[in-house]
Design a protein around this motif. Structure first.
Motif, PDB file in Angstrom:
ATOM      1  N   SER A  93      10.156   2.788  52.215  1.00  0.00           N
ATOM      2  CA  SER A  93      10.046   1.508  51.505  1.00  0.00           C
ATOM      3  C   SER A  93       8.596   1.009  51.501  1.00  0.00           C
ATOM      4  O   SER A  93       8.129   0.418  50.532  1.00  0.00           O
ATOM      5  N   GLU A  94       7.846   1.290  52.579  1.00  0.00           N
ATOM      6  CA  GLU A  94       6.434   0.890  52.615  1.00  0.00           C
ATOM      7  C   GLU A  94       5.620   1.710  51.619  1.00  0.00           C
ATOM      8  O   GLU A  94       4.755   1.187  50.912  1.00  0.00           O
ATOM      9  N   LYS A  95       5.897   3.022  51.551  1.00  0.00           N
ATOM     10  CA  LYS A  95       5.193   3.878  50.579  1.00  0.00           C
ATOM     11  C   LYS A  95       5.483   3.405  49.166  1.00  0.00           C
ATOM     12  O   LYS A  95       4.604   3.413  48.295  1.00  0.00           O
ATOM     13  N   LYS A  96       6.730   3.002  48.928  1.00  0.00           N
ATOM     14  CA  LYS A  96       7.123   2.526  47.599  1.00  0.00           C
ATOM     15  C   LYS A  96       6.355   1.243  47.254  1.00  0.00           C
ATOM     16  O   LYS A  96       5.893   1.072  46.121  1.00  0.00           O
ATOM     17  N   ALA A  97       6.201   0.362  48.237  1.00  0.00           N
ATOM     18  CA  ALA A  97       5.459  -0.888  48.004  1.00  0.00           C
ATOM     19  C   ALA A  97       4.000  -0.589  47.656  1.00  0.00           C
ATOM     20  O   ALA A  97       3.410  -1.233  46.776  1.00  0.00           O
ATOM     21  N   VAL A  98       3.409   0.401  48.336  1.00  0.00           N
ATOM     22  CA  VAL A  98       2.018   0.791  48.059  1.00  0.00           C
ATOM     23  C   VAL A  98       1.911   1.363  46.642  1.00  0.00           C
ATOM     24  O   VAL A  98       1.026   0.991  45.871  1.00  0.00           O
ATOM     25  N   LEU A  99       2.853   2.247  46.311  1.00  0.00           N
ATOM     26  CA  LEU A  99       2.843   2.879  44.988  1.00  0.00           C
ATOM     27  C   LEU A  99       2.982   1.833  43.876  1.00  0.00           C
ATOM     28  O   LEU A  99       2.219   1.841  42.906  1.00  0.00           O
ATOM     29  N   GLU A 100       3.946   0.926  44.042  1.00  0.00           N
ATOM     30  CA  GLU A 100       4.185  -0.076  42.999  1.00  0.00           C
ATOM     31  C   GLU A 100       2.990  -1.003  42.820  1.00  0.00           C
ATOM     32  O   GLU A 100       2.624  -1.348  41.697  1.00  0.00           O
ATOM     33  N   SER A 114      -3.314  -0.082  50.417  1.00  0.00           N
ATOM     34  CA  SER A 114      -2.715   0.383  51.671  1.00  0.00           C
ATOM     35  C   SER A 114      -1.851  -0.681  52.311  1.00  0.00           C
ATOM     36  O   SER A 114      -1.924  -1.855  51.954  1.00  0.00           O
ATOM     37  N   MET A 115      -1.055  -0.234  53.271  1.00  0.00           N
ATOM     38  CA  MET A 115      -0.197  -1.122  54.043  1.00  0.00           C
ATOM     39  C   MET A 115      -0.211  -0.670  55.493  1.00  0.00           C
ATOM     40  O   MET A 115      -0.162   0.531  55.771  1.00  0.00           O
ATOM     41  N   ARG A 116      -0.287  -1.624  56.431  1.00  0.00           N
ATOM     42  CA  ARG A 116      -0.261  -1.297  57.858  1.00  0.00           C
ATOM     43  C   ARG A 116       1.169  -0.945  58.276  1.00  0.00           C
ATOM     44  O   ARG A 116       2.122  -1.610  57.858  1.00  0.00           O
ATOM     45  N   LEU A 117       1.294   0.106  59.082  1.00  0.00           N
ATOM     46  CA  LEU A 117       2.598   0.512  59.605  1.00  0.00           C
ATOM     47  C   LEU A 117       2.544   0.475  61.131  1.00  0.00           C
ATOM     48  O   LEU A 117       1.504   0.791  61.713  1.00  0.00           O
ATOM     49  N   ARG A 118       3.660   0.104  61.756  1.00  0.00           N
ATOM     50  CA  ARG A 118       3.711   0.138  63.227  1.00  0.00           C
ATOM     51  C   ARG A 118       4.878   1.011  63.662  1.00  0.00           C
ATOM     52  O   ARG A 118       6.024   0.717  63.353  1.00  0.00           O
ATOM     53  N   GLU A 119       4.567   2.083  64.385  1.00  0.00           N
ATOM     54  CA  GLU A 119       5.629   2.940  64.909  1.00  0.00           C
ATOM     55  C   GLU A 119       6.325   2.213  66.052  1.00  0.00           C
ATOM     56  O   GLU A 119       5.707   1.372  66.717  1.00  0.00           O
ATOM     57  N   PRO A 120       7.605   2.564  66.331  1.00  0.00           N
ATOM     58  CA  PRO A 120       8.302   1.936  67.468  1.00  0.00           C
ATOM     59  C   PRO A 120       7.505   2.087  68.768  1.00  0.00           C
ATOM     60  O   PRO A 120       7.525   1.217  69.625  1.00  0.00           O
ATOM     61  N   ALA A 123      -0.132   3.401  55.299  1.00  0.00           N
ATOM     62  CA  ALA A 123       0.277   4.127  54.099  1.00  0.00           C
ATOM     63  C   ALA A 123      -0.777   3.800  53.050  1.00  0.00           C
ATOM     64  O   ALA A 123      -1.101   2.626  52.850  1.00  0.00           O
ATOM     65  N   ILE A 124      -1.340   4.827  52.402  1.00  0.00           N
ATOM     66  CA  ILE A 124      -2.473   4.593  51.499  1.00  0.00           C
ATOM     67  C   ILE A 124      -2.428   5.539  50.301  1.00  0.00           C
ATOM     68  O   ILE A 124      -1.915   6.662  50.404  1.00  0.00           O
ATOM     69  N   THR A 125      -2.972   5.070  49.196  1.00  0.00           N
ATOM     70  CA  THR A 125      -2.995   5.875  47.973  1.00  0.00           C
ATOM     71  C   THR A 125      -3.904   7.092  48.155  1.00  0.00           C
ATOM     72  O   THR A 125      -4.922   7.015  48.840  1.00  0.00           O
ATOM     73  N   PRO A 126      -3.555   8.217  47.531  1.00  0.00           N
ATOM     74  CA  PRO A 126      -4.404   9.414  47.634  1.00  0.00           C
ATOM     75  C   PRO A 126      -5.651   9.271  46.769  1.00  0.00           C
ATOM     76  O   PRO A 126      -5.730   8.394  45.912  1.00  0.00           O
ATOM     77  N   ARG A 136       2.953  -8.382  48.663  1.00  0.00           N
ATOM     78  CA  ARG A 136       3.073  -9.408  47.628  1.00  0.00           C
ATOM     79  C   ARG A 136       1.915 -10.402  47.727  1.00  0.00           C
ATOM     80  O   ARG A 136       1.301 -10.782  46.729  1.00  0.00           O
ATOM     81  N   GLU A 137       1.616 -10.815  48.965  1.00  0.00           N
ATOM     82  CA  GLU A 137       0.534 -11.773  49.162  1.00  0.00           C
ATOM     83  C   GLU A 137      -0.816 -11.150  48.808  1.00  0.00           C
ATOM     84  O   GLU A 137      -1.638 -11.782  48.124  1.00  0.00           O
ATOM     85  N   ALA A 138      -1.062  -9.919  49.249  1.00  0.00           N
ATOM     86  CA  ALA A 138      -2.335  -9.264  48.942  1.00  0.00           C
ATOM     87  C   ALA A 138      -2.523  -9.150  47.427  1.00  0.00           C
ATOM     88  O   ALA A 138      -3.618  -9.363  46.905  1.00  0.00           O
TER      89      ALA A 138
END
Ligand SMILES: [Zn+2]
Length: 220
Positions: A6-13, A32-38, A45-48, A172-174
């Motif tokens: 879902s985070e990758k999808k948000a970056v793509l969109e 890009s979007m910041r991700l936090r592993e458990p 997640a970032i565009t190529p 959305r905010e960015a």
């Protein structure tokens, strides 16, 4: 399927919207979007690099660690990855970053050193003036340092002779900040051509900045 789908999808969109709205031309810019592993490890997640956004699929969005190494995805990552990582390290509340080459913001990045705090919504949501980071070559450590310093605690910054970076607590905010910054740049150019730019009255700007700091300040 990736746990970050879902985070990758948000970056793509966001990247596709950025291209559609004319905030970049061709393959330029990055999102890009910041991700936090458990486990607590932070990723993004970032565009190529150098790919037309309308040809990208969710799985083309790369997941990388804060050293800039691919964790998920085969494509070469954006050359501005260290810029994104640097901002995530400097600004704890920022979870999404959009780098664009917008027409009016770029014009101002060529002509001036900053957009003064002259609109209510600019001060309330961007945090005040929009500074122009000193020039450095794309992809360099100097550019990262200059951008972080000119961004300061605010949500948008211009890069001299290059473009803009906007940040937010979520995608959305960015994206909204990205559009608001370009709207601000357009109005600044219009106001300059009318011959006069009155700043937001100091007392009002103080109230608006206090609101901004309450929402976005790192002390919260
Ligand atoms: Zn760029």
């Amino acid at each position: 399927m990736s746990m970050w789908n879902s985070e990758k999808k948000a970056v793509l969109e966001a990247a596709q919207q950025m291209a559609k709205k004319g905030l970049v031309v061709g393959t330029s810019g990055n999102v890009s979007m910041r991700l936090r592993e458990p486990s607590g490890r932070e990723l993004l997640a970032i565009t190529p690099n150098a790919r037309y956004y309308d040809t990208l699929d969710v799985d083309d969005i790369v997941v990388a660690d804060f050293e800039g190494e691919n964790v998920e995805g085969e494509l070469a990552i954006s050359i501005e990855k260290m810029l994104h990582i640097g901002i995530y390290k400097a600004r704890r509340k920022v979870n999404a970053i959009i780098h664009t080459h917008p027409v009016f913001g770029s014009a101002i990045s060529v002509a001036t050193r900053e957009i003064p705090a002259f609109l209510d919504d600019q001060v309330t949501y961007i945090g005040g003036e929009i500074k122009v980071a000193e020039y450095a070559l794309p992809g360099t450590k100097d550019l990262v340092d200059n951008v972080i310093s000119a961004l300061g605690p605010r949500n948008s910054v211009l890069l001299a002779n290059h473009g803009a970076v906007s940040v937010g607590r979520d995608m959305r905010e960015a994206f909204t900040i990205c559009e608001l910054a370009e709207k601000t740049a357009k109005i600044y150019v219009c106001a300059l051509s009318l011959g006069r730019v009155n700043p937001v009255p100091a007392q009002a700007a103080e109230v608006e900045k206090a609101f901004f700091n309450f929402i976005h300040g790192d002390s919260q």
